[in-house]
Write a protein that holds these residues in place. Sequence first.
Motif, mmCIF file in Angstrom:
data_model
loop_
_atom_site.group_PDB
_atom_site.id
_atom_site.type_symbol
_atom_site.label_atom_id
_atom_site.label_comp_id
_atom_site.label_asym_id
_atom_site.label_seq_id
_atom_site.Cartn_x
_atom_site.Cartn_y
_atom_site.Cartn_z
ATOM 1 N N ASP A 30 49.674 36.419 -4.044
ATOM 2 C CA ASP A 30 48.625 35.747 -3.267
ATOM 3 C C ASP A 30 48.608 34.230 -3.528
ATOM 4 N N LYS A 31 49.693 33.726 -4.148
ATOM 5 C CA LYS A 31 49.877 32.307 -4.454
ATOM 6 C C LYS A 31 48.842 31.761 -5.441
ATOM 7 N N SER A 32 48.411 32.588 -6.375
ATOM 8 C CA SER A 32 47.452 32.155 -7.380
ATOM 9 C C SER A 32 48.048 32.330 -8.772
ATOM 10 N N VAL A 33 47.439 31.668 -9.736
ATOM 11 C CA VAL A 33 47.804 31.848 -11.143
ATOM 12 C C VAL A 33 46.528 32.049 -11.943
ATOM 13 N N THR A 34 46.648 32.758 -13.047
ATOM 14 C CA THR A 34 45.531 32.962 -13.961
ATOM 15 C C THR A 34 45.989 32.523 -15.342
ATOM 16 N N VAL A 35 45.237 31.626 -15.941
ATOM 17 C CA VAL A 35 45.563 31.149 -17.284
ATOM 18 C C VAL A 35 44.605 31.822 -18.246
ATOM 19 N N LYS A 36 45.159 32.604 -19.180
ATOM 20 C CA LYS A 36 44.340 33.340 -20.140
ATOM 21 C C LYS A 36 44.560 32.815 -21.545
ATOM 22 N N TYR A 37 43.628 33.145 -22.408
ATOM 23 C CA TYR A 37 43.723 32.881 -23.843
ATOM 24 C C TYR A 37 43.848 31.385 -24.150
ATOM 25 N N LEU A 38 42.952 30.597 -23.569
ATOM 26 C CA LEU A 38 42.924 29.169 -23.861
ATOM 27 C C LEU A 38 42.100 28.904 -25.122
ATOM 28 N N PRO A 39 42.461 27.884 -25.884
ATOM 29 C CA PRO A 39 41.757 27.600 -27.141
ATOM 30 C C PRO A 39 40.512 26.720 -26.961
ATOM 31 N N PHE A 40 39.774 26.927 -25.874
ATOM 32 C CA PHE A 40 38.591 26.125 -25.598
ATOM 33 C C PHE A 40 37.363 27.020 -25.549
ATOM 34 N N LYS A 41 36.225 26.439 -25.853
ATOM 35 C CA LYS A 41 34.972 27.184 -25.800
ATOM 36 C C LYS A 41 34.592 27.465 -24.349
ATOM 37 N N PRO A 42 33.958 28.611 -24.086
ATOM 38 C CA PRO A 42 33.465 28.877 -22.734
ATOM 39 C C PRO A 42 32.553 27.741 -22.270
ATOM 40 N N GLY A 43 32.720 27.324 -21.030
ATOM 41 C CA GLY A 43 31.925 26.240 -20.468
ATOM 42 C C GLY A 43 32.550 24.867 -20.655
ATOM 43 N N SER A 44 33.674 24.801 -21.399
ATOM 44 C CA SER A 44 34.351 23.514 -21.596
ATOM 45 C C SER A 44 34.914 23.019 -20.264
ATOM 46 N N LYS A 45 34.885 21.716 -20.066
ATOM 47 C CA LYS A 45 35.495 21.103 -18.883
ATOM 48 C C LYS A 45 36.973 20.880 -19.185
ATOM 49 N N VAL A 46 37.850 21.273 -18.261
ATOM 50 C CA VAL A 46 39.289 21.066 -18.424
ATOM 51 C C VAL A 46 39.863 20.501 -17.128
#
Length: 74
Positions: A13-29
């Motif tokens: 569907d031309k999407s990507v999912t990035v999992k297991y990032l080392p940032f707190k929930p709600g962090s701006k990236v």
Amino acid sequence: MKAVKKFIEVKKDKSVTVKYLPFKPGSKVEVIVIQTESKEDVFDYMNTIVKKKKISPKSLKEVERIVHEARGLK
């Protein structure tokens, strides 16, 4: 600024999912997507070339001097 690099395949569907990032929930990236044909990125490629050509490590000042000389800015 903290950076994380991941190699991910684009889904049907031309999407990507990035999992297991080392940032707190709600962090701006900020997200930048770069297409690559291989798992080797530009940094790995340059490391390979540097080793192959036996180029000695340079400081940022040395690189700056070389670039200015190449541009004729001395």
